[in-house]
Design an enzyme around this catalytic site. Structure first.
Site, short mmCIF file in Angstrom:
data_model
loop_
_atom_site.label_atom_id
_atom_site.label_comp_id
_atom_site.label_asym_id
_atom_site.label_seq_id
_atom_site.Cartn_x
_atom_site.Cartn_y
_atom_site.Cartn_z
CG ASP A 71 -0.43 -0.37 2.49
OD1 ASP A 71 0.81 -0.49 2.61
OD2 ASP A 71 -1.22 -0.56 3.43
CG ASP A 482 1.63 0.64 11.52
OD1 ASP A 482 0.85 1.19 12.30
OD2 ASP A 482 1.75 0.97 10.33
#
Length: 888
Positions: A71, A482
């Protein structure tokens, strides 16, 4: 906990954009740089994965040809001989950073050399540039670009649906692209060189994740989400007649053309109330399979169904493996076995707890089995085993209670593909890795199949900060979005675990004590729990600090040069300082909330801050700051600055914006004044590394624009001249997060990326033009010397000591080497501020780059921790080279 994969890193990037970061789409690239150049080899510090892989595409006519899209981290091609991935979009440069987001990918089955990628990261204001379709005739080794008049969203909601880009399997000059944001369906008839909207396509979509979102991120219409050709309705060289298109519209999700795209109609009898995430066609048996979810994904989805459409009869059949009432997830990943088309697999992509689920049918969806099921709750029986030995951090340090297991099968499992040439090989993407198996058919025989990471070479972390200590076992410490961050002791090996105790979802900043690098601090984001942590063993183990009131996020942290105190600028409240390891924080005065903080690398009581064009200095350990009178600095907060090791008050500051002050500044008086380097057009990061042989100053590294050229640059002469060390094939989009050289290896530099992990470069010139290959000769300083040896702490089996070496002669040293012998069998376990070797009882400590020069009357200090078998007697004699020193 990890449902916000990429969003956290993206929001940080977006904040930089909104604050005036220079990430705007620019005019075509400037001419090739005429600056000096060096030959560099570029690799990744291995983490393996770390981000969402929403698409995996196998070529249908050539064995072992496969691609993966990410992404924000570009696209990759599979390398069968090594079972690894190789990046194919690293040529995307700074001005078009958004093109590292790949919303769709297509591999040409007629000409397997051709591959296409639809690129663009955001459809809202966060990405100021439009999307494009990249086309390659050499499997991604090189690209041509067709710019589009609208944006694409590789990191937008709905990015796991697809594929939105498709090549006609009969007439490969024809391609279709589904667009978001109400832009409709687009077609190319010249192999992707030009594109035009299909004017008569009846529905541009209407679904948005959250129509009330004012940022434009969740409120964007997800648009046209997949295109599927029925290859059986065409012949070679002639356009395929039947085409299916998926639309983000819960009442009108599937359309069809039976005349090669001339006319379109809603497919009659279709289910409503759901979004069709994919349309996978089994042309042999005449079935179109559709996984449905009530949401667009990749994080959300509470209900779902699986449907099968008979293309010859128009009959729809609900083939859901579980009743809708029993779902708490949507379906998305779906694949068929092209060797045995009646075999179908699907994923429960949004099943977060206790795990995702994989479903398999060998009778075209008539009956299903699950990858796991309950024997008696909460006990699970798995049809698989998992081997994560190549990426052990995939347990995330968790020790869950049943029915959860560690490691999990994954989450955000929207990509799932069975190799069209090998029924035993299957791959699927998760929010953190690519998993796969090579004995899948064991599922059907009743024996277990083995799932392993199939992700080596695919590096997809967003990097917020980097630190390379001068000594100790850690070569590199990283702060990542993350998955927190890692301690690398070997750049070629995957670390066993991310930072834990606590485990931040995103680490925003970290710092080590320059003269005592065993002490490290990090801060980050966590849904609940502390936002600060400390290590006393060079980042190997951690313990949590205590948050002051009001903290909502990590911010930035700075360690005193000796590790005695810390200054923290967290999100949610003002700047704080603490002595010791943050059990009690006090408010700093004179510096605004949100300031970036750093420490002087020599004076343990001097700290620095920057906010909105003003530089701040504290000389009392962070208690009070005073605004510098320096002017002309960047007005915004897109700034990085660092103090040079070994010299008090030597500061370099990079940053700015194209509509204001922008460049690189240097201060030698603790920030009282700054001088802007005239030769640097723009600069966004600054870092230091080992000096070149013969150089009197550490090597500078920056992500910058110099001489009209964007790149990664190096200077060995204090910024007087610069060498571009990357090239146009190695640009990695946006590299404005952090940079640092290696203090132990000349020429090695670590570069942050926003989705391509930690990239590091090695110079072909290991010495920097000074001869000797970077290996200094044995230092032989002359003149009198004195040594003070002090044990600063002891515990059972171990101790910590400090050695002060003084130049008591009349001439300066430009290098030094100090030797001694332990009397009681002691051994050094870790030493900082010097390089060392031990043979038996004899230890030799040698200068590092920044403390090689010792003026007459000056001294240098280094420290170490050691093991002692019992008695811990002090060494009685020290030698500087061959010369004995006075022992104080």
């Amino acid at each position: 906990m990890r449902r916000t994969r990429i969003l956290t890193a993206v929001m940080a990037l977006a904040a930089g954009l909104l604050a005036g970061s220079p990430l705007a789409l620019a005019a075509p690239s400037a001419p090739e740089s005429t600056l000096a150049a060096d030959t560099y080899t570029w690799k990744n510090a291995r983490i393996d994965g770390g981000g969402f892989v929403p698409g995996i595409v196998f070529n249908r006519t050539e064995k072992n040809l496969a691609y993966a899209r990410t992404d924000i981290g570009g696209a990759y091609r599979w390398q069968e001989p090594t079972k690894t991935w190789t990046p194919i979009t690293d040529s995307v440069g700074w001005d078009r950073w958004g093109h590292t987001g790949v919303v769709s990918l297509a591999s040409d089955s007629v000409d397997p050399n051709k591959v296409y990628a639809a690129v663009g990261t955001y459809t809202n204001s966060w990405d100021p540039g439009n999307g494009a379709v990249l086309r390659s005739g050499d499997r991604g080794a090189s690209w041509q670009r067709a710019d589009l008049p609208f944006k694409l969203g590789g990191n937008m909601p709905g990015r796991g649906m697809g594929e939105r880009l498709a090549v006609d399997p009969n007439r490969n000059s024809v391609l279709y692209l589904g667009a978001p944001s109400g832009k409709g369906l687009w077609r190319s008839t010249d192999s992707g060189a030009t594109w035009a909207q299909v004017a008569n396509f009846p529905n541009v979509g209407n679904y948005a994740q959250d129509p009330a979102d004012t940022s434009g991120y969740a409120s964007d219409n997800q648009g046209i989400v997949w295109v599927t050709f029925d290859e059986s309705t065409g012949t070679a060289g002639n356009a395929t007649r039947t085409i299916y298109v998926g639309v983000a519209d819960k009442d009108n999700a599937v359309y069809r053309s039976t005349d090669a795209g001339a006319t379109w109609s809603r497919l009659a009898g279709q289910p409503t109330g759901y979004l069709a995430h994919k349309g996978v066609l089994d042309a042999k048996n005449g079935y179109l399979y559709l996984p449905y979810s009530d949401k667009g994904g990749p994080y959300d989805g509470g209900k779902g169904q699986l449907w099968r459409y008979a293309t010859a009869t128009g009959i729809w059949k609900n083939i859901s493996p579980v009743a809708e009432a029993d779902t708490s997830y949507g379906f998305s990943g779906l694949t068929i076995d092209r060797q045995k088309p009646g075999t179908v697999m699907a994923t429960a992509y949004s099943s977060w707890w206790p795990d995702t689920q994989l479903f398999r049918s060998t009778d075209s969806g008539g009956t299903w089995t699950k990858a796991w099921d309950y024997t008696s709750y909460p006990t699970r029986a798995n049809r698989y085993t998992m081997d994560i030995s190549s990426s052990p951090w995939l347990t995330f340090g968790a020790n869950p209670s049943p029915p959860e297991q560690s490691p999990k099968l994954g989450w955000m499992t929207e990509s799932l593909e069975i190799d069209p040439f090998n029924s035993n090989r299957m791959m699927y993407g998760t929010g953190a890795t690519v998993y796969g198996t090579e004995n899948l058919t064991n599922w059907d025989s009743g024996s277990q199949f083995t799932i392993k990471p199939m992700v080596q070479g695919l590096e997809e972390t967003a990097v917020n900060d980097l630190a390379a200590p001068p000594s100790g076992g850690a070569v590199l410490l990283s702060a990542l979005g993350d998955i927190g961050g890692f301690r690398h002791t070997d750049l070629t090996k995957v670390p066993s675990m991310m930072f834990t105790s606590p485990t931040f979802t995103t680490t925003t900043s970290l710092d080590f004590a320059e003269t005592n690098p065993g002490i490290v601090a990090r801060v980050g984001d966590l849904d609940s729990g502390p936002h600060v942590a400390f290590s006393t063993d060079n980042g190997a183990n951690w313990f949590a600090g205590t948050d002051p009131s009001g903290v909502s996020g990590g911010g930035t942290i700075a360690s005193a040069s000796d590790g005695s105190r810390f200054v923290w600028s967290p999100a949610g409240t003002g700047v704080r300082y603490a002595t010791g390891f943050g059990t009690s924080w006090s408010a700093s005065t004179g510096v605004p909330a949100g300031a970036i903080v750093e420490s002087d690398r020599v004076d343990p009581k001097t700290f620095y801050g920057f906010k909105s064009g003003t530089f701040y200095v504290s000389s009392d350990g962070g208690a009070t700051f005073t605004a510098s009178a320096a002017t002309g600095l960047p007005a915004g907060d897109s700034v990085r600055f660092k103090a040079l090791p070994g010299t008090k008050g030597d500061i370099w500051l990079a940053g700015g914006a194209a509509d204001g002050a922008y460049g690189l500044w240097h201060s030698t008086d603790s920030g009282k004044t700054f001088t802007k380097l005239s030769g640097v057009d723009q600069a966004d990061t600054i870092g230091f590394g080992k000096a070149a042989t013969g150089a009197a100053y550490q090597t500078l590294y920056t992500s910058a624009k110099i001489g009209g050229v964007r790149g990664i640059f190096r200077s060995t002469d204090k910024g007087a001249s610069w060498t571009r060390i990357n090239d146009d094939a190695h640009q990695w989009g946006w590299t404005g997060g952090a940079i640092t050289g290696d203090p132990r290896v000349f020429g090695r530099v670590y570069v942050s990326t926003n989705g391509r992990g930690v990239v590091y470069g090695e110079s072909s010139d290991a010495s920097g033009g000074g001869g000797g290959g970077g290996t200094d000769p044995t230092p032989t300083p002359t003149g009198a010397c004195a040594v003070t040896y002090k044990v600063t702490g002891e515990w059972s089996g171990g101790f910590q000591a400090e050695v002060k070496l003084s130049n008591t002669g009349t001439s300066a040293w430009n290098s030094w080497s100090l030797g001694w012998s332990f009397p009681n069998g002691q051994t050094v376990s870790q030493l900082w501020n010097a390089e060392y070797a031990q043979s038996g009882a004899t230890v030799t400590a040698k200068n590092v780059t920044w403390n090689a020069n010792v003026a007459a009357g000056s001294s240098v200090t280094f420290g170490f921790t050691g093991n002692s078998p019992g008695t811990n007697g002090k060494p009685s004699a020290f030698k500087l080279g061959d010369q004995s020193c006075t022992v104080a």
